[in-house]
Design a protein around this motif. Structure first.
Motif, mmCIF file in Angstrom:
data_model
loop_
_atom_site.group_PDB
_atom_site.id
_atom_site.type_symbol
_atom_site.label_atom_id
_atom_site.label_comp_id
_atom_site.label_asym_id
_atom_site.label_seq_id
_atom_site.Cartn_x
_atom_site.Cartn_y
_atom_site.Cartn_z
ATOM 1 N N ILE A 1 0.840 -1.204 0.000
ATOM 2 C CA ILE A 1 0.000 0.000 0.000
ATOM 3 C C ILE A 1 0.874 1.252 0.000
ATOM 4 O O ILE A 1 0.632 2.195 -0.758
ATOM 5 C CB ILE A 1 -0.946 -0.002 1.218
ATOM 6 C CG1 ILE A 1 -1.985 -1.121 1.081
ATOM 7 C CG2 ILE A 1 -1.633 1.357 1.366
ATOM 8 C CD1 ILE A 1 -2.850 -1.307 2.310
ATOM 9 N N GLY A 2 1.892 1.256 0.859
ATOM 10 C CA GLY A 2 2.781 2.415 0.921
ATOM 11 C C GLY A 2 3.493 2.674 -0.394
ATOM 12 O O GLY A 2 3.555 3.809 -0.874
ATOM 13 N N GLY B 1 3.982 5.595 -5.471
ATOM 14 C CA GLY B 1 4.010 5.589 -6.929
ATOM 15 C C GLY B 1 2.921 6.456 -7.525
ATOM 16 O O GLY B 1 3.154 7.189 -8.497
ATOM 17 N N ILE B 2 1.725 6.406 -6.931
ATOM 18 C CA ILE B 2 0.606 7.234 -7.405
ATOM 19 C C ILE B 2 0.942 8.717 -7.255
ATOM 20 O O ILE B 2 0.702 9.516 -8.172
ATOM 21 C CB ILE B 2 -0.673 6.878 -6.619
ATOM 22 C CG1 ILE B 2 -1.209 5.519 -7.072
ATOM 23 C CG2 ILE B 2 -1.737 7.957 -6.790
ATOM 24 C CD1 ILE B 2 -2.340 4.996 -6.221
ATOM 25 N N ALA B 3 1.508 9.088 -6.096
ATOM 26 C CA ALA B 3 1.882 10.486 -5.867
ATOM 27 C C ALA B 3 2.942 10.947 -6.862
ATOM 28 O O ALA B 3 2.894 12.071 -7.376
ATOM 29 C CB ALA B 3 2.377 10.671 -4.435
ATOM 30 N N SER B 4 3.894 10.071 -7.149
ATOM 31 C CA SER B 4 4.968 10.414 -8.093
ATOM 32 C C SER B 4 4.428 10.585 -9.511
ATOM 33 O O SER B 4 4.799 11.526 -10.226
ATOM 34 C CB SER B 4 6.047 9.325 -8.073
ATOM 35 O OG SER B 4 6.621 9.206 -6.790
ATOM 36 N N LEU B 5 3.544 9.685 -9.916
ATOM 37 C CA LEU B 5 2.949 9.796 -11.250
ATOM 38 C C LEU B 5 2.120 11.075 -11.368
ATOM 39 O O LEU B 5 2.138 11.753 -12.406
ATOM 40 C CB LEU B 5 2.069 8.577 -11.533
ATOM 41 C CG LEU B 5 2.802 7.261 -11.805
ATOM 42 C CD1 LEU B 5 1.818 6.099 -11.849
ATOM 43 C CD2 LEU B 5 3.584 7.351 -13.116
ATOM 44 N N GLY B 6 1.397 11.416 -10.304
ATOM 45 C CA GLY B 6 0.603 12.639 -10.327
ATOM 46 C C GLY B 6 1.444 13.888 -10.350
ATOM 47 O O GLY B 6 1.067 14.895 -10.958
ATOM 48 N N GLN B 7 2.613 13.819 -9.694
ATOM 49 C CA GLN B 7 3.480 14.996 -9.610
ATOM 50 C C GLN B 7 4.226 15.253 -10.910
ATOM 51 O O GLN B 7 4.429 16.402 -11.295
ATOM 52 C CB GLN B 7 4.489 14.798 -8.473
ATOM 53 C CG GLN B 7 5.363 16.003 -8.175
ATOM 54 C CD GLN B 7 4.625 17.090 -7.437
ATOM 55 O OE1 GLN B 7 3.554 16.850 -6.894
ATOM 56 N NE2 GLN B 7 5.181 18.289 -7.424
ATOM 57 N N PRO C 1 3.061 7.768 2.733
ATOM 58 C CA PRO C 1 3.300 6.451 2.124
ATOM 59 C C PRO C 1 4.729 5.947 2.353
ATOM 60 O O PRO C 1 4.942 4.746 2.543
ATOM 61 C CB PRO C 1 3.041 6.691 0.632
ATOM 62 C CG PRO C 1 2.182 7.890 0.571
ATOM 63 C CD PRO C 1 2.619 8.748 1.718
ATOM 64 N N LEU C 2 5.693 6.889 2.350
ATOM 65 C CA LEU C 2 7.080 6.501 2.570
ATOM 66 C C LEU C 2 7.265 5.935 3.978
ATOM 67 O O LEU C 2 7.881 4.876 4.160
ATOM 68 C CB LEU C 2 8.003 7.700 2.364
ATOM 69 C CG LEU C 2 9.505 7.443 2.508
ATOM 70 C CD1 LEU C 2 9.983 6.438 1.470
ATOM 71 C CD2 LEU C 2 10.283 8.749 2.381
ATOM 72 N N PHE C 3 6.711 6.628 4.973
ATOM 73 C CA PHE C 3 6.806 6.140 6.352
ATOM 74 C C PHE C 3 6.067 4.817 6.518
ATOM 75 O O PHE C 3 6.514 3.930 7.244
ATOM 76 C CB PHE C 3 6.236 7.177 7.319
ATOM 77 C CG PHE C 3 7.080 8.409 7.460
ATOM 78 C CD1 PHE C 3 8.451 8.369 7.229
ATOM 79 C CD2 PHE C 3 6.516 9.626 7.826
ATOM 80 C CE1 PHE C 3 9.236 9.501 7.358
ATOM 81 C CE2 PHE C 3 7.288 10.759 7.954
ATOM 82 C CZ PHE C 3 8.654 10.708 7.717
ATOM 83 N N LEU C 4 4.921 4.688 5.837
ATOM 84 C CA LEU C 4 4.159 3.440 5.920
ATOM 85 C C LEU C 4 4.968 2.280 5.360
ATOM 86 O O LEU C 4 5.040 1.198 5.966
ATOM 87 C CB LEU C 4 2.842 3.584 5.165
ATOM 88 C CG LEU C 4 1.951 2.338 5.114
ATOM 89 C CD1 LEU C 4 1.526 1.922 6.515
ATOM 90 C CD2 LEU C 4 0.731 2.597 4.222
ATOM 91 N N ALA C 5 5.592 2.503 4.211
ATOM 92 C CA ALA C 5 6.378 1.438 3.583
ATOM 93 C C ALA C 5 7.599 1.082 4.422
ATOM 94 O O ALA C 5 7.894 -0.102 4.659
ATOM 95 C CB ALA C 5 6.801 1.861 2.176
ATOM 96 N N ILE C 6 8.330 2.089 4.903
ATOM 97 C CA ILE C 6 9.537 1.834 5.703
ATOM 98 C C ILE C 6 9.180 1.185 7.036
ATOM 99 O O ILE C 6 9.810 0.213 7.482
ATOM 100 C CB ILE C 6 10.319 3.146 5.937
ATOM 101 C CG1 ILE C 6 10.883 3.670 4.617
ATOM 102 C CG2 ILE C 6 11.439 2.927 6.947
ATOM 103 C CD1 ILE C 6 11.566 5.010 4.727
#
Length: 273
Positions: free
Chosen positions: A19-20, A25-31, A258-263
């Motif tokens: 999920i993270g 990835g979604i945020a990066s694609l949108g940015q 998302p970064l904190f969630l993944a890490i």
């Protein structure tokens, strides 16, 4: 039993990591891709929309610089009337009239997009730079808000006025308010001066003359002459420093959470191994 719990823990950890990473990835694609763009509406026959202008002005700084270029000297050196005319024209030709307000998508800002299902105001683009960056169509309130921010940069006080189903802006100079409708691309003029909304609302003939070349003229006339001043929550909040700061913070959080969630989930997974 212990191995089953470890299995559940692994499934949970891997799911949260996925999920993270997905949200990141979604945020990066949108940015950095067009997936972050909101829905644009084609220009109507009466609109002065300039796609080249839209392309070269992806921020408020760029739009203000374009206005300076057109005025051929600093806007602060012009009379407020002349400065507002330049700012109005560059704003009107920068946007098309949207068939709905420009909104965040899952890709442009997943946080505001999600909160928007609870409070629609959060889904709407009111960060001016993002409104300019991600498209060229806006609702009346959004286009008027852009013109307000430009006017403020030129040191001209301005305000939003919410009518009965429409939003315009007014600029303060020469000891009076002066109305500009950059969304419908009209400015009410009487005796070579831009009049206030208050004066326009008392003059039905002038209102008809102002909006006569727009679709559904009678509707616009009735909107103005039955005007309702409304500086309630929605109109006040979008120009408040705290609300605009909140919007900026979410631009960082859409990457950080998302970064904190993944890490964090990865560390949780490693902890059990």
């Amino acid at each position: 039993m212990k191995s089953f719990r470890v299995y559940q823990w692994n499934i949970l950890s891997i799911s949260l990591i996925s999920i993270g990473v997905s949200l990141l990835g979604i945020a990066s694609l949108g940015q950095w891709t067009s997936l972050g763009n909101y829905r644009n509406t084609p220009a109507r026959s009466w609109e002065c929309f300039d796609p080249h202008l839209a392309k070269k002005t992806p921020s408020l700084n760029a739009l203000y610089a374009e206005a300076q270029t057109r005025s051929q000297r600093p806007l602060e050196q012009l009379t407020p009337h002349d400065a507002m005319q330049v700012l109005y024209e560059v704003t009107a030709c920068r946007f098309t009239h949207g068939d709905r307000d420009a909104q965040h998508t899952l890709f442009s800002n997943s946080i505001l997009w999600s909160i928007g299902f609870i409070d629609h105001n959060f889904k709407v683009h009111y960060n001016v730079d993002h409104l300019l960056k991600y498209g060229h169509s806006g609702f009346c309130s959004q286009v008027s808000f852009v013109l307000i921010k430009l006017a403020e940069r030129a040191r001209i006080p301005a305000r939003l006025v919410h009518l009965n189903g429409h939003v315009v802006m007014e600029a303060w100079y020469n000891d009076d308010w002066h109305m500009y409708d950059a969304d419908m691309e009209v400015v009410p003029i009487k005796n070579d001066r831009v009049v206030s909304l208050e004066e326009l609302s008392r003059d039905k003939a002038l209102t008809f003359e102002t909006y006569k070349f727009r679709p559904e003229t009678e509707k616009w006339v009735n909107t103005v002459v039955t005007r309702i001043d409304n500086f309630a929550d929605r109109v006040d909040r979008i120009n408040s420093a705290s609300f605009l700061q909140l919007l900026k913070i979410t631009e960082y959080l859409k990457f950080l959470l998302p970064l904190f969630l993944a890490i964090g989930s990865f560390r949780m997974y490693r902890y059990k191994h």
